[in-house]
Design an enzyme around this catalytic site. Structure first.
Site, PDB file in Angstrom:
ATOM      1  N   ASP A  26       9.820  43.932 -11.254  1.00  0.00           N
ATOM      2  CA  ASP A  26       9.302  45.297 -11.265  1.00  0.00           C
ATOM      3  C   ASP A  26       9.225  45.827 -12.689  1.00  0.00           C
ATOM      4  O   ASP A  26      10.100  45.531 -13.518  1.00  0.00           O
ATOM      5  CB  ASP A  26      10.225  46.193 -10.421  1.00  0.00           C
ATOM      6  CG  ASP A  26       9.609  47.548 -10.115  1.00  0.00           C
ATOM      7  OD1 ASP A  26       8.377  47.682 -10.234  1.00  0.00           O
ATOM      8  OD2 ASP A  26      10.359  48.471  -9.767  1.00  0.00           O
ATOM      9  N   ASN A  74       1.403  45.818  -1.343  1.00  0.00           N
ATOM     10  CA  ASN A  74       0.602  45.882  -2.565  1.00  0.00           C
ATOM     11  C   ASN A  74      -0.892  45.997  -2.307  1.00  0.00           C
ATOM     12  O   ASN A  74      -1.662  46.316  -3.220  1.00  0.00           O
ATOM     13  CB  ASN A  74       0.871  44.660  -3.456  1.00  0.00           C
ATOM     14  CG  ASN A  74       2.206  44.723  -4.166  1.00  0.00           C
ATOM     15  OD1 ASN A  74       2.765  43.687  -4.528  1.00  0.00           O
ATOM     16  ND2 ASN A  74       2.754  45.921  -4.359  1.00  0.00           N
TER      17      ASN A  74
END
Length: 246
Positions: A26, A74
């Site tokens: 991340d 996503n």
């Protein structure tokens, strides 16, 4: 009886090395934003970080390294960013496959990657096949993966088997579920790392990580490297894992 997925032979402490490290990668976007660069630049830097960490995992003797590359959520991102990510994945496979083979890395994919474009599906399947007999680190890449989706798929499979009489509902146990997970045959993660300072699992390996040690670091993923992995392993080695015991 040990809890599902727990191993009393894999406790931390005394400088132990985790068999299976899973990483939520991340911070690519924030890394780019801090440098006034487009998000694609952050994703490219994230790919380089992945290369470094795969090599470092082998140096540390880690058996399994799982990287959360593209989640089932996503797809909510802008179409151009998704296209950029798919392009980076294509280039990574083409550029790294020989190195993975030469290093003895075995590639495995979890999640429903068949939702991707056909040429990318073929690239992924060929890479998995070409590394299938390797005996070094197993690199697990989570693509279009979500733990809730995984468990729904498992529940449906068990329900179908029960309806057909292939499975006695009273015999369904943790082992029956684990054998149908995308990660079947792999050891559960000992250490789950999330970069960028966020403190959540984000639908990642929720069943498998039931007894994992969790480590949240402020480092943005593009800045994560072999030294950062070594520090994470050292942190793990200072912990004591009891799996509910004393």
């Amino acid at each position: 009886m040990n809890p599902a997925g727990a191993r009393t032979d894999a406790g931390g402490g005394a400088g132990a090395t985790p068999r299976h490290v899973a990483i939520i990668m991340d911070g690519n976007g924030r890394w780019a934003g801090q440098r006034h660069l487009p998000r694609l630049a952050g994703h490219r830097a994230g790919v380089e970080a992945a290369r470094r960490v795969v090599r470092a995992a082998g140096d540390h003797g880690i058996e399994v390294l799982t990287l959360y590359a593209f989640s089932s959520e996503n797809w909510r991102r802008p179409a151009q960013e998704i296209a950029d990510l798919m392009g980076l994945l294509r280039r990574f496979i083409k550029a790294e496959l020989k190195q993975l083979v030469d290093a003895g890395v075995r590639l495995r994919v979890i999640g429903d990657h068949r939702m991707f474009e056909p040429d990318l599906v073929t690239l992924i399947d060929d890479a998995v096949a070409q590394t299938a007999n390797n005996t070094g680190t197993t690199l697990v890449v989570a693509l279009n993966y979500g733990s809730q989706d995984e468990l729904v798929r498992v529940a449906r499979a068990i329900a179908a088997d029960a309806a057909s009489g292939a499975v006695d509902p009273s015999a369904i146990d943790a082992a029956a579920i684990e054998s149908r997970l995308d990660t079947a045959g792999l050891p559960p993660p000992d250490l789950v790392i999330r970069t960028s300072g966020e403190h959540r699992l984000s639908n990642f390996l929720m069943w498998q990580a039931a007894y994992a040690e969790l480590l949240f670091v402020d480092t943005l993923w593009p800045d994560f490297d072999g030294d950062a992995l070594a520090a994470a392993i050292q942190d793990y080695g200072r912990r004591t894992r009891r799996f509910g015991g004393l």
